[in-house]
Design a protein around this motif. Structure first.
Motif, PDB file in Angstrom:
ATOM      1  N   THR A 165       0.800  -1.369  -0.051  1.00  0.00           N
ATOM      2  CA  THR A 165      -0.001  -0.054  -0.057  1.00  0.00           C
ATOM      3  C   THR A 165       0.877   1.208  -0.094  1.00  0.00           C
ATOM      4  O   THR A 165       1.756   1.344   0.774  1.00  0.00           O
ATOM      5  CB  THR A 165      -0.962  -0.117   1.265  1.00  0.00           C
ATOM      6  N   VAL A 166       0.542   1.832  -0.967  1.00  0.00           N
ATOM      7  CA  VAL A 166       1.680   3.136  -1.340  1.00  0.00           C
ATOM      8  C   VAL A 166       0.835   4.664  -1.129  1.00  0.00           C
ATOM      9  O   VAL A 166      -0.247   4.661  -1.807  1.00  0.00           O
ATOM     10  CB  VAL A 166       2.414   3.242  -2.570  1.00  0.00           C
ATOM     11  N   ILE A 167       1.262   5.350  -0.214  1.00  0.00           N
ATOM     12  CA  ILE A 167       0.509   6.552   0.247  1.00  0.00           C
ATOM     13  C   ILE A 167       1.275   7.811  -0.030  1.00  0.00           C
ATOM     14  O   ILE A 167       2.405   7.926   0.410  1.00  0.00           O
ATOM     15  CB  ILE A 167       0.060   6.540   1.584  1.00  0.00           C
ATOM     16  N   THR A 168       0.912   8.464  -0.888  1.00  0.00           N
ATOM     17  CA  THR A 168       1.651   9.732  -1.313  1.00  0.00           C
ATOM     18  C   THR A 168       0.926  11.125  -0.600  1.00  0.00           C
ATOM     19  O   THR A 168      -0.075  11.117  -0.351  1.00  0.00           O
ATOM     20  CB  THR A 168       1.696  10.001  -2.519  1.00  0.00           C
ATOM     21  N   LEU A 169       1.909  11.929  -0.088  1.00  0.00           N
ATOM     22  CA  LEU A 169       1.404  13.103   0.566  1.00  0.00           C
ATOM     23  C   LEU A 169       1.872  14.375  -0.177  1.00  0.00           C
ATOM     24  O   LEU A 169       2.674  14.608  -0.915  1.00  0.00           O
ATOM     25  CB  LEU A 169       2.124  13.307   2.012  1.00  0.00           C
ATOM     26  N   ASP A 170       0.948  15.586  -0.102  1.00  0.00           N
ATOM     27  CA  ASP A 170       1.162  16.810  -0.445  1.00  0.00           C
ATOM     28  C   ASP A 170       2.617  17.340  -0.077  1.00  0.00           C
ATOM     29  O   ASP A 170       2.859  17.229   1.182  1.00  0.00           O
ATOM     30  CB  ASP A 170      -0.007  17.915  -0.133  1.00  0.00           C
ATOM     31  N   ASN A 171       3.354  17.806  -0.885  1.00  0.00           N
ATOM     32  CA  ASN A 171       4.643  18.381  -0.662  1.00  0.00           C
ATOM     33  C   ASN A 171       5.502  17.696   0.080  1.00  0.00           C
ATOM     34  O   ASN A 171       6.533  18.060   0.932  1.00  0.00           O
ATOM     35  CB  ASN A 171       4.534  19.696   0.383  1.00  0.00           C
ATOM     36  N   SER A 172       5.529  16.158  -0.165  1.00  0.00           N
ATOM     37  CA  SER A 172       6.423  15.142   0.311  1.00  0.00           C
ATOM     38  C   SER A 172       6.997  14.351  -0.866  1.00  0.00           C
ATOM     39  O   SER A 172       5.985  13.654  -1.499  1.00  0.00           O
ATOM     40  CB  SER A 172       5.833  14.457   1.413  1.00  0.00           C
ATOM     41  N   PRO A 173       8.247  14.312  -1.133  1.00  0.00           N
ATOM     42  CA  PRO A 173       8.710  13.159  -2.298  1.00  0.00           C
ATOM     43  C   PRO A 173       8.852  11.685  -1.704  1.00  0.00           C
ATOM     44  O   PRO A 173       8.730  11.098  -2.541  1.00  0.00           O
ATOM     45  CB  PRO A 173      10.131  14.045  -2.542  1.00  0.00           C
ATOM     46  N   LYS A 174       8.643  11.580  -0.563  1.00  0.00           N
ATOM     47  CA  LYS A 174       8.737  10.289  -0.036  1.00  0.00           C
ATOM     48  C   LYS A 174       7.518   9.598   0.444  1.00  0.00           C
ATOM     49  O   LYS A 174       6.648  10.073   1.114  1.00  0.00           O
ATOM     50  CB  LYS A 174       9.625  10.149   1.100  1.00  0.00           C
ATOM     51  N   PRO A 175       7.075   8.615  -0.205  1.00  0.00           N
ATOM     52  CA  PRO A 175       5.857   8.075   0.101  1.00  0.00           C
ATOM     53  C   PRO A 175       5.889   7.011   1.443  1.00  0.00           C
ATOM     54  O   PRO A 175       6.844   6.754   1.826  1.00  0.00           O
ATOM     55  CB  PRO A 175       5.206   7.054  -1.298  1.00  0.00           C
ATOM     56  N   ILE A 176       4.667   6.806   2.049  1.00  0.00           N
ATOM     57  CA  ILE A 176       4.571   5.991   3.269  1.00  0.00           C
ATOM     58  C   ILE A 176       4.116   4.606   2.313  1.00  0.00           C
ATOM     59  O   ILE A 176       3.307   4.436   1.389  1.00  0.00           O
ATOM     60  CB  ILE A 176       3.355   6.362   3.965  1.00  0.00           C
ATOM     61  N   VAL A 177       5.029   3.513   2.776  1.00  0.00           N
ATOM     62  CA  VAL A 177       4.705   2.290   2.204  1.00  0.00           C
ATOM     63  C   VAL A 177       4.457   1.227   3.245  1.00  0.00           C
ATOM     64  O   VAL A 177       5.186   1.164   4.308  1.00  0.00           O
ATOM     65  CB  VAL A 177       6.163   1.847   1.245  1.00  0.00           C
ATOM     66  N   LEU A 178       3.477   0.476   3.139  1.00  0.00           N
ATOM     67  CA  LEU A 178       3.264  -0.794   4.065  1.00  0.00           C
ATOM     68  C   LEU A 178       3.025  -1.991   3.332  1.00  0.00           C
ATOM     69  O   LEU A 178       2.466  -1.938   2.311  1.00  0.00           O
ATOM     70  CB  LEU A 178       1.704  -0.363   4.764  1.00  0.00           C
ATOM     71  N   ASP A 179       3.289  -2.912   4.063  1.00  0.00           N
ATOM     72  CA  ASP A 179       2.956  -4.345   3.348  1.00  0.00           C
ATOM     73  C   ASP A 179       1.657  -4.634   3.570  1.00  0.00           C
ATOM     74  O   ASP A 179       0.996  -4.665   4.683  1.00  0.00           O
ATOM     75  CB  ASP A 179       3.823  -5.416   4.297  1.00  0.00           C
ATOM     76  N   ALA A 180       0.876  -4.562   2.539  1.00  0.00           N
ATOM     77  CA  ALA A 180      -0.539  -4.817   2.418  1.00  0.00           C
ATOM     78  C   ALA A 180      -1.154  -5.703   3.294  1.00  0.00           C
ATOM     79  O   ALA A 180      -2.160  -5.738   4.040  1.00  0.00           O
ATOM     80  CB  ALA A 180      -1.269  -4.770   0.854  1.00  0.00           C
ATOM     81  N   GLU A 181      -0.516  -7.123   3.231  1.00  0.00           N
ATOM     82  CA  GLU A 181      -0.965  -8.430   3.858  1.00  0.00           C
ATOM     83  C   GLU A 181      -0.876  -8.199   5.350  1.00  0.00           C
ATOM     84  O   GLU A 181      -1.484  -8.644   6.303  1.00  0.00           O
ATOM     85  CB  GLU A 181      -0.247  -9.656   3.416  1.00  0.00           C
ATOM     86  N   GLU A 182       0.388  -7.702   5.559  1.00  0.00           N
ATOM     87  CA  GLU A 182       0.788  -7.308   7.121  1.00  0.00           C
ATOM     88  C   GLU A 182      -0.164  -6.577   7.560  1.00  0.00           C
ATOM     89  O   GLU A 182      -0.552  -6.486   8.783  1.00  0.00           O
ATOM     90  CB  GLU A 182       2.329  -6.908   7.216  1.00  0.00           C
ATOM     91  N   ALA A 183      -0.660  -5.290   7.135  1.00  0.00           N
ATOM     92  CA  ALA A 183      -1.511  -4.180   7.436  1.00  0.00           C
ATOM     93  C   ALA A 183      -3.053  -5.033   7.601  1.00  0.00           C
ATOM     94  O   ALA A 183      -3.403  -4.657   8.703  1.00  0.00           O
ATOM     95  CB  ALA A 183      -1.600  -3.331   6.460  1.00  0.00           C
ATOM     96  N   LYS A 184      -3.353  -5.807   6.867  1.00  0.00           N
ATOM     97  CA  LYS A 184      -4.427  -6.577   6.955  1.00  0.00           C
ATOM     98  C   LYS A 184      -4.550  -7.677   8.133  1.00  0.00           C
ATOM     99  O   LYS A 184      -5.235  -7.705   9.049  1.00  0.00           O
ATOM    100  CB  LYS A 184      -5.011  -7.409   5.902  1.00  0.00           C
ATOM    101  N   ARG A 185      -3.118  -8.201   8.440  1.00  0.00           N
ATOM    102  CA  ARG A 185      -3.301  -9.286   9.541  1.00  0.00           C
ATOM    103  C   ARG A 185      -3.231  -9.092  10.794  1.00  0.00           C
ATOM    104  O   ARG A 185      -3.627  -9.030  11.895  1.00  0.00           O
ATOM    105  CB  ARG A 185      -1.937 -10.188   9.224  1.00  0.00           C
ATOM    106  N   THR A 186      -2.312  -7.232  11.042  1.00  0.00           N
ATOM    107  CA  THR A 186      -2.250  -6.851  12.233  1.00  0.00           C
ATOM    108  C   THR A 186      -3.244  -6.099  12.531  1.00  0.00           C
ATOM    109  O   THR A 186      -3.380  -5.378  13.661  1.00  0.00           O
ATOM    110  CB  THR A 186      -0.992  -6.131  12.282  1.00  0.00           C
ATOM    111  N   HIS A 187      -4.193  -5.763  11.675  1.00  0.00           N
ATOM    112  CA  HIS A 187      -5.241  -4.825  12.062  1.00  0.00           C
ATOM    113  C   HIS A 187      -6.176  -4.817  13.344  1.00  0.00           C
ATOM    114  O   HIS A 187      -6.378  -4.293  14.103  1.00  0.00           O
ATOM    115  CB  HIS A 187      -6.138  -4.488  10.956  1.00  0.00           C
ATOM    116  N   PRO A 188      -6.655  -6.194  13.488  1.00  0.00           N
ATOM    117  CA  PRO A 188      -7.484  -6.482  14.535  1.00  0.00           C
ATOM    118  C   PRO A 188      -6.408  -6.216  16.029  1.00  0.00           C
ATOM    119  O   PRO A 188      -7.046  -5.794  17.209  1.00  0.00           O
ATOM    120  CB  PRO A 188      -8.016  -7.969  14.580  1.00  0.00           C
ATOM    121  N   ASP A 189      -5.256  -6.611  15.830  1.00  0.00           N
ATOM    122  CA  ASP A 189      -4.319  -6.503  17.001  1.00  0.00           C
ATOM    123  C   ASP A 189      -4.024  -5.065  17.319  1.00  0.00           C
ATOM    124  O   ASP A 189      -4.149  -4.704  18.742  1.00  0.00           O
ATOM    125  CB  ASP A 189      -3.022  -7.256  16.812  1.00  0.00           C
TER     126      ASP A 189
END
Length: 326
Positions: free
Chosen positions: A288-312
């Motif tokens: 999962t790649v998240i870009t922000l206004d005025n920021s050249p560096k995106p936020i990157v998360l492992d999509a499966e890990e995000a789904k797995r750890t969400h309830p925790d």
């Protein structure tokens, strides 16, 4: 002009309460500021609300629904310069204001145009400074719109390309993309994904800073102050910001991204919170790649890990629901 705030200093060894009944004002206590080294007294703030405003509210809710005050939705400038009035085709003694812009989706949208000179509202002439005669003085012409209810019609006399016209403008409620008022008794809109808390930008959000008008994030203040007049990202229905990051294995070293304004998620432009919810279902090569206004560096998360750890993450921080989108 609708509310006058009054501060009353109270001695520390006693309190006093003032209830004044008149036909013109209703007094409401709104907050009390405690003693401090800077202010040796407790300060009690009341609001004097004109009876017309109270009656407007009562008439509004008589059908069981609160619609609020209508908004004409024009950005205007004065016409104090006589030569400019002559250039527009205004005759001697004629007064009014010049429309610079129209707020999309407002009452004026489709009825009034940039470049129009507004001359009268409901038969009342508008001064070159935007004021109208009222009792023994002058107030801004918006009062004539505030008097009406959502669903009413305002008759506007204007000058367009040298020709006078009378237009009937249906009055509608107008919701700002970035609310510049406190939203009492209303849950904040938010969404949590991968421990990242997404929320819309609003005055309530900025109020998390002490003296927010001076100390809040500069980009957020820029959007808050100028998104309307400068038509900043007009396609956005709201500005989605990262409120905070709830630490977890999926979002290590991402705390610095707090208060960033979201531009895209997985290449999908974010115009409102609901877009984030849809976009995370389409990861890019497993991320999962998240870009922000005025920021050249995106936020990157492992999509499966995000789904797995969400309830925790929700359980760890005692969060009952991962979203509020109403």
């Amino acid at each position: 002009q609708l509310v006058v705030h009054v501060g009353t200093q109270l001695c520390t060894n006693r309190t006093s309460s003032l209830i004044q009944q008149t036909t013109h004002f209703c007094f409401l206590m709104i907050r009390r500021t405690p003693r401090s080294t800077l202010f040796p007294y407790t300060t009690l703030f009341r609001s004097m609300i004109p009876s017309k405003i109270v009656n407007h509210f009562l008439d509004d809710v008589s059908d069981g629904t609160f619609d609020g005050f209508p908004e004409l939705g024009v950005i205007w400038t004065n016409l104090e310069n006589p030569d400019y009035r002559g250039y527009l085709g205004m005759i001697e003694g004629q007064t009014g204001i010049l429309v610079k812009d129209i707020l999309p989706g407002s009452s004026a949208d489709g009825y009034i145009r940039p470049g129009d000179a507004l001359l009268e509202v409901e038969g009342t002439p508008i001064g070159n400074d935007g004021s109208i005669m009222f009792e023994k003085g002058r107030i801004m012409f918006a009062y004539l719109i505030d008097e009406k209810q959502v669903g009413d019609t305002a008759v506007i006399k204007l000058l367009r390309n040298g020709e006078q016209k009378s237009v009937q403008v249906p009055l509608v409620p107008f919701s700002l993309r970035i609310p510049n008022y406190y939203e009492f008794e209303k849950k904040p809109r938010y969404l949590i994904y991968g421990g990242i808390v997404f929320q819309r930008l609003s005055l309530d959000y900025l109020n998390m800073w002490d003296e927010w008008w001076d100390k809040a994030d500069p980009l957020l203040l820029y959007y808050f102050n100028y998104s309307v007049s400068y038509h900043i990202f007009p396609e956005r229905e709201e500005f989605v910001v990262i409120n905070k990051v709830l630490p977890g294995s999926v979002n290590l070293y991402m705390a610095d991204e707090v208060d960033g304004v979201v531009d895209t998620v997985n290449g999908i432009p974010i115009h409102r919170l609901e877009d984030v919810l849809k976009a995370v279902e389409h990861p890019i090569d497993g991320y999962t790649v998240i870009t922000l206004d005025n920021s050249p560096k995106p936020i990157v998360l492992d999509a499966e890990e995000a789904k797995r750890t969400h309830p925790d993450i929700l359980k760890q921080y005692g969060i009952v629901s991962d979203r509020e989108l109403n």
